[in-house]
Design an enzyme around this catalytic site. Structure first.
Site, PDB file in Angstrom:
ATOM      1  N   GLU A  75      -3.646  -4.379  -5.429  1.00 43.19           N
ATOM      2  CA  GLU A  75      -3.451  -2.967  -5.813  1.00 43.19           C
ATOM      3  C   GLU A  75      -3.798  -2.784  -7.300  1.00 43.19           C
ATOM      4  O   GLU A  75      -4.435  -1.809  -7.680  1.00 43.19           O
ATOM      5  CB  GLU A  75      -2.009  -2.517  -5.541  1.00 43.19           C
ATOM      6  CG  GLU A  75      -1.670  -2.316  -4.071  1.00 43.19           C
ATOM      7  CD  GLU A  75      -2.348  -1.100  -3.441  1.00 43.19           C
ATOM      8  OE1 GLU A  75      -2.882  -0.256  -4.164  1.00 43.19           O
ATOM      9  OE2 GLU A  75      -2.350  -1.026  -2.198  1.00 43.19           O
ATOM     10  N   CYS A  96       0.835  -1.215   0.000  1.00 44.14           N
ATOM     11  CA  CYS A  96       0.000   0.000   0.000  1.00 44.14           C
ATOM     12  C   CYS A  96       0.866   1.260   0.000  1.00 44.14           C
ATOM     13  O   CYS A  96       0.824   2.041  -0.952  1.00 44.14           O
ATOM     14  CB  CYS A  96      -0.985  -0.075   1.170  1.00 44.14           C
ATOM     15  SG  CYS A  96      -1.761   1.480   1.613  1.00 44.14           S
TER      16      CYS A  96
HETATM   17  C1  LIG Z   1      -5.827   1.096  -2.451  1.00 44.08           C
HETATM   18  C2  LIG Z   1      -4.751   1.956  -1.899  1.00 44.08           C
HETATM   19  N1  LIG Z   1      -3.490   1.489  -1.810  1.00 44.08           N
HETATM   20  C3  LIG Z   1      -2.516   2.322  -1.309  1.00 44.08           C
HETATM   21  C4  LIG Z   1      -2.767   3.577  -0.876  1.00 44.08           C
HETATM   22  C5  LIG Z   1      -1.676   4.441  -0.317  1.00 44.08           C
HETATM   23  N2  LIG Z   1      -1.714   4.478   1.078  1.00 44.08           N
HETATM   24  C6  LIG Z   1      -4.072   4.006  -0.961  1.00 44.08           C
HETATM   25  N3  LIG Z   1      -4.420   5.253  -0.550  1.00 44.08           N
HETATM   26  N4  LIG Z   1      -5.069   3.210  -1.474  1.00 44.08           N
END
Ligand SMILES: Cc1ncc(CN)c(N)n1
Length: 226
Positions: free
Chosen positions: A204, A135
């Site tokens: 992701e 993330c």
């Molecule tokens: C799905 C997703 N992945 C990662 C990030 C970054 N923190 C986010 N805001 N959203």
């Protein structure tokens, strides 16, 4: 090679796929329709709310003060710093609290959130940490890669600015060190740590697909009867 380098290299395909995804390209070049960005930000607010809660669960499972301090601080900073961008976007786009409260996670978001809850509730802390790491890591990579892009839409520029910031980069440095420490102290967990990192990197990619296609729970692929 260090453990963080190994897991990252194994996820090359997912990283590349995210980096050139039409949603990401559209965002950094400023051609992304606002409808897709709005959908993404609303789904992302749900995702980050759960991500924060999952960090709080990880804090409750911590064995050292240092670990606990890390998880609690991360949960706080997601809620205060990262979600601040979302609140600004919602204000700009006139998205009210009611609209946000009624929203349910789209399928890909739901799968990703469930995967992280599974990691923190049913696996060791090193494995949960590995599941949580793509993330910040992927977004920092995207921010770094596209930091010089200046889309005319201010909300898109703010997004790039957040993820290419020095704070985000410094934080990622700490997170990589933590991953390596966990790997050193828990050799029996290596395979699962790698597997959960890969799964999150996969989710992701699915998150971008979701925002690009405005994924919902109604439309299934219309296969024909043979
Ligand atoms: C799905 C997703 N992945 C990662 C990030 C970054 N923190 C986010 N805001 N959203």
């Amino acid at each position: 090679m260090r453990f963080d380098e190994v897991v990252r290299e194994e996820a090359d395909g997912y990283w590349e796929s995210s980096m050139v995804h039409p949603f990401v390209k559209g965002l950094v070049q400023g051609t992304l329709p606002m409808e897709n960005f709005k959908f993404y930000m609303m789904q992302d607010a749900i995702y980050l709310k759960h991500y924060s809660k999952i960090l709080a669960i990880a804090a409750s499972k911590s064995e050292t003060n240092q670990e606990m301090a890390y998880y609690l601080e991360s949960a706080r900073s997601i809620n205060e710093a990262e979600l601040e961008l979302h609140r600004t976007v919602f204000k700009e786009l006139h998205i009210g609290e009611q609209e946000q409260a009624e929203l349910i996670p789209a399928p890909a978001n739901n799968n990703y959130i469930n995967h992280m809850y599974n990691a923190v509730l049913n696996e060791s802390l090193p494995v949960a940490f590995a599941a949580l790491l793509p993330c910040p890591w992927l977004y920092q990579s995207i921010g770094e890669e596209y930091k010089d892009e200046k889309p005319t839409q201010k909300l898109y520029r703010d997004w790039i600015e957040l993820y290419s910031s020095k704070e985000f980069k410094d934080q990622l440095g700490i997170q990589k060190q933590m991953l390596n420490k966990y790997a050193k102290e828990h050799p029996a967990d290596h395979q699962k740590m790698k597997a959960f990192f890969q799964m999150s990197a996969y989710y992701e990619c699915k998150f971008w697909d979701m925002a690009w296609s405005l994924e919902n729970w109604k439309e299934l692929t219309p296969y024909e009867l043979a």
